[in-house]
Design an enzyme around this catalytic site. Structure first.
Site, PDB file in Angstrom:
ATOM      1  N   ASP A 412       1.133  -0.561 -16.529  1.00  0.00           N
ATOM      2  CA  ASP A 412       2.215  -1.501 -16.833  1.00  0.00           C
ATOM      3  C   ASP A 412       2.271  -1.809 -18.334  1.00  0.00           C
ATOM      4  O   ASP A 412       1.313  -2.339 -18.904  1.00  0.00           O
ATOM      5  CB  ASP A 412       1.922  -2.778 -16.013  1.00  0.00           C
ATOM      6  CG  ASP A 412       3.082  -3.737 -15.997  1.00  0.00           C
ATOM      7  OD1 ASP A 412       4.061  -3.504 -16.718  1.00  0.00           O
ATOM      8  OD2 ASP A 412       2.996  -4.735 -15.257  1.00  0.00           O
ATOM      9  N   GLY A 471      12.023   0.686 -16.788  1.00  0.00           N
ATOM     10  CA  GLY A 471      13.187   1.566 -16.954  1.00  0.00           C
ATOM     11  C   GLY A 471      13.607   1.799 -18.390  1.00  0.00           C
ATOM     12  O   GLY A 471      14.689   2.335 -18.642  1.00  0.00           O
ATOM     13  N   ASP A 492      11.277  -6.947 -12.762  1.00  0.00           N
ATOM     14  CA  ASP A 492      10.664  -7.365 -11.495  1.00  0.00           C
ATOM     15  C   ASP A 492      11.702  -7.837 -10.487  1.00  0.00           C
ATOM     16  O   ASP A 492      12.619  -8.593 -10.820  1.00  0.00           O
ATOM     17  CB  ASP A 492       9.692  -8.526 -11.746  1.00  0.00           C
ATOM     18  CG  ASP A 492       8.435  -8.050 -12.438  1.00  0.00           C
ATOM     19  OD1 ASP A 492       8.451  -6.945 -13.007  1.00  0.00           O
ATOM     20  OD2 ASP A 492       7.439  -8.792 -12.401  1.00  0.00           O
TER      21      ASP A 492
HETATM   22  C1  GAL Z   1       4.783  -7.156 -14.408  1.00  0.00           C
HETATM   23  C2  GAL Z   1       5.090  -6.103 -13.364  1.00  0.00           C
HETATM   24  C3  GAL Z   1       4.811  -6.712 -12.012  1.00  0.00           C
HETATM   25  C4  GAL Z   1       3.350  -7.123 -11.945  1.00  0.00           C
HETATM   26  C5  GAL Z   1       2.996  -8.034 -13.094  1.00  0.00           C
HETATM   27  C6  GAL Z   1       1.499  -8.315 -13.172  1.00  0.00           C
HETATM   28  O1  GAL Z   1       5.065  -6.638 -15.654  1.00  0.00           O
HETATM   29  O2  GAL Z   1       6.419  -5.707 -13.485  1.00  0.00           O
HETATM   30  O3  GAL Z   1       5.152  -5.805 -10.994  1.00  0.00           O
HETATM   31  O4  GAL Z   1       2.571  -5.969 -11.953  1.00  0.00           O
HETATM   32  O5  GAL Z   1       3.395  -7.491 -14.330  1.00  0.00           O
HETATM   33  O6  GAL Z   1       1.149  -9.120 -14.251  1.00  0.00           O
END
Ligand code: GAL
Length: 681
Positions: A412, A471, A492
């Protein structure tokens, strides 16, 4: 005297008459109705509950230091529908982001729709922007929708105020707010038969030399005896559990005949095992901790989720991965001591936090159930939740995951925006929650994923690589080149209609890039008990949930359940165990549906399947029921005689000649009909 008295009486009567008439005129002419006088509970929103005269957190509404006594405090994604019936002449308000989330980076757009048309929008607003006045004429408008979007950067901290909001009316004293989408859950999937039925993917990819594990998912009364003929050398099946294990040494395609037998009967199915370079030949299916537990995840909760995957029977429908999201690592600044500790040992190896004392035994526990296990990290120094990321330790981390026995990595972007080549004085470790800068420079965007993708490929395990950067930079065009198996195409998701709808409407551009081993990921499922640490039943209505699962299946999306697995209710379980719907998602051809025909709010998505048939979703994104005799079959690529099957009900409907026939469609608001069209001679 008498005359005088009578005159006084007469004057009084006339006076009363005049004032009654004035009241009447007042009542019928302009009258102000404040938004806060309406029933705001009909609103849907991404967090919290709709607040009257307060911010979403229950404080005095404050926009750039200015306070407001009246209004509607909400949170993106938010929608409030109001029935005006042509009786409002205008709407005025002061809109903006509430000061209560100082220190964060929210962004939202306030939008007003009248009878489905956009009437006004604020443009993107950020924290510290002065309230924007809005004044919208409404003469003749019947239905009004007040919307707050996430402003394009996810709905984090989007505390939005419709302050001083009021209607001028033609003389009414209130309006009805409404939500026309039915709320009673209803079950569509018929129960599986007592005799065995082999479900799940009919193709499975593995690399030579990697530990092999595939569970044959079968419904039906237990005990079941499993067998397989044609297994390539190196593999064996456990006749009691149906788990195929071992190691393949030779590349090639092996067609295996699977059999499952119980007291009621026998089922057979062919499984194609493809040993080569590519894995995830069908979209990954499983569970992820984030949408329910967020920062509260622990090894114990993960084990219980895995147990529930088995006990609920979901495992018999192909659900496989148990994925730990953020917060298995130690955290930078949490007050929770269980998240505090050394990030890495002296050699630089990552040390899980105290809730995850033994990663290897956790992985073994999950594997022994016939399931697989996944993990999460960030290419930046910090994850989105402020835990330690992989920056500078990518190789070691990939090795740790493999050594522990992990099968999946979600990687991420998070703080990687601070790690930008060529920017002097840029401290990658500087504290930042979500940083997007840099993501638009193609090389910068690709680099961190390429690094981890290569290290994962070097491991003696098949580890699915899930790229997560929301994306940016058209990831679908290069995700395969960094060994990505799936990539997020969106910010999200939340359990609101606007979130699911906006994500769904945005998927067509990446659709042509989906193929076996490469999947567009519109984010995890928001059904069941979700809540990111604040658990509640999904706010999606039943029809919206049918639409959500249908679309994610048509999209060939990774299917990751985001709910508390120990709180699965009958409706949710039914939604997740329709093998004919799942088969659309798992179809080996690996195509992604796109929208081929739009009629008003009805969008028709078509997905080509391996056997030549088509899965077609008639998706109603509108608030009115769609009642239609459909005959534009050439627009959706159909030509000839077809058998039409309703996949949710698992029932054949009729045979239709596309030249002469019409298909009667009745689709609820925010609902779907998911049909399969199979050519018949
Ligand atoms: C966001 C991600 C989420 C989750 C979260 C955890 O950036 O899109 O799905 O993983 O971080 O901190």
């Amino acid at each position: 005297m008498k005359v005088v008295t009578n005159n006084i009486r007469f004057a009084t009567i006339i006076g009363l008459f005049i004032s009654f008439s004035l009241m009447e005129i007042n009542h019928l002419s302009a009258q102000t109705v404040w938004l806060d006088q309406l029933d705001l509970s009909a609103a849907t929103q991404g967090y919290g509950v709709p607040k009257k005269n307060k911010s979403v957190d229950g404080k005095v509404m404050t926009i750039k230091g200015k306070t407001f006594e009246r209004g509607f405090g909400t949170h993106a994604e938010s929608s409030l529908l109001i029935l005006l019936d042509g009786k409002a002449t205008s709407f005025t308000a002061q809109v903006g982001i509430d000061d209560e989330i100082a220190g964060h980076e929210p962004a939202s757009e306030f939008v007003i729709y009248g009878d489905g048309k956009k009437l006004w929008s604020s443009g993107i607003m950020r924290l510290g922007d002065a309230a924007i006045p809005c004044s919208v004429p409404l003469v003749g408008i019947k239905k009004l929708e007040l919307v707050v979007t996430d402003g394009g950067n996810g709905n984090y901290y989007d505390h939005a105020d419709w302050a001083d909001a009021k209607f001028e009316t033609t003389g009414v004293d209130t309006f009805i707010t409404y939500n026309p989408v039915a709320s009673e859950p209803y079950i569509l999937t018929p129960p599986p038969p007592a005799w065995p039925r082999i479900n799940g993917a009919s193709v499975f990819g593995a690399r030579p030399g990697s530990p092999f594990q595939f569970l044959v998912p079968v419904t039906g009364d237990r005990p079941i005896t499993f067998s397989a003929t044609g297994l390539p050398p190196g593999l064996k099946i456990d006749s009691k559990t149906g788990i195929i294990t071992g190691k393949l040494s030779k590349t090639g395609t092996f067609v295996v005949a699977l059999t499952a037998k119980n007291a009621k009967g026998k089922a057979e199915k062919k499984l194609r095992i493809v040993c080569g370079d590519r894995i995830a030949l069908t979209p990954p299916m499983g569970w992820n901790s984030w949408n329910c537990f967020a920062q509260e995840v622990s090894a114990d909760k993960v084990k219980r989720a895995a147990d529930a995957m088995v006990k609920s029977g979901l495992i018999n429908h192909g659900w496989t991965y148990i994925n730990i999201d953020d917060f298995w690592e130690n955290n930078r600044d949490s007050k929770d001591q269980s998240l505090r500790g050394e990030f890495r040992d002296e050699a630089g190896n990552i040390i899980p936090n105290s809730r995850f004392v033994d990663m290897k035994s956790l992985a073994n526990y999950v594997h022994d159930l016939g399931l697989k296990i996944g993990l999460y990290s960030s290419p930046g120094p910090w994850t989105c939740g402020g835990c330690v990321g992989s920056y500078g330790h990518e190789k070691q981390d990939a090795e740790s995951y493999a050594k522990w026995g992990f099968d999946y990595l979600k990687y991420d972007w998070c703080s990687y925006g601070n790690v930008i080549d060529g920017l002097p004085n840029n401290d990658p470790y500087k504290v930042s929650s979500l940083s997007y800068n840099g993501g638009s420079e193609l090389n910068t965007a690709i680099k961190p994923f390429k690094v981890m993708g290569e290290y994962l490929r070097q491991q003696p395990r098949d580890i699915i690589f899930s790229v997560c950067q929301y994306g940016m930079s058209d990831v679908w065009k290069w995700g395969d080149s960094v060994n990505g198996n799936c990539w997020r195409t969106t910010n999200d998701i939340t359990d609101t209609w606007t979130s699911v709808k906006n994500i769904a409407l945005d998927q067509d551009k990446s659709a042509p890039y989906a193929k076996p081993g490469n999947w567009n990921d519109p984010d995890m499922l928001v059904v069941g008990t979700v809540g990111w640490g604040n658990s509640h039943p999904s706010k999606l209505k039943p029809d919206e949930q049918y639409l959500h699962i249908s679309l994610w299946s048509l999209f060939s999306a990774p299917l990751l359940i985001g709910c508390d697995m120990e709180k699965l209710d009958d409706f949710t379980l039914n939604l997740l165990t329709n093998d004919e719907v799942i088969a659309v998602n798992q179809d080996p051809l690996g195509k992604q549906a796109s929208c081929m025909h739009t009629i008003g709010d009805l969008r028709i998505y078509v997905k080509e399947l391996e056997d030549g048939s088509r899965a077609i979703g008639f998706c109603n994104f509108g608030l009115e029921i769609v009642n239609l005799a459909y005959k534009d079959f050439e627009k959706i690529g159909l030509n000839g005689m077809y058998q039409v099957r309703d996949l949710w009900r698992q029932k054949d409907i009729e045979n239709i000649d596309t030249k002469t026939g019409q298909l009667a469609l009745k689709i609820p608001a925010h609902g779907v009909l998911l049909y399969k069209f199979t050519s018949v001679k």
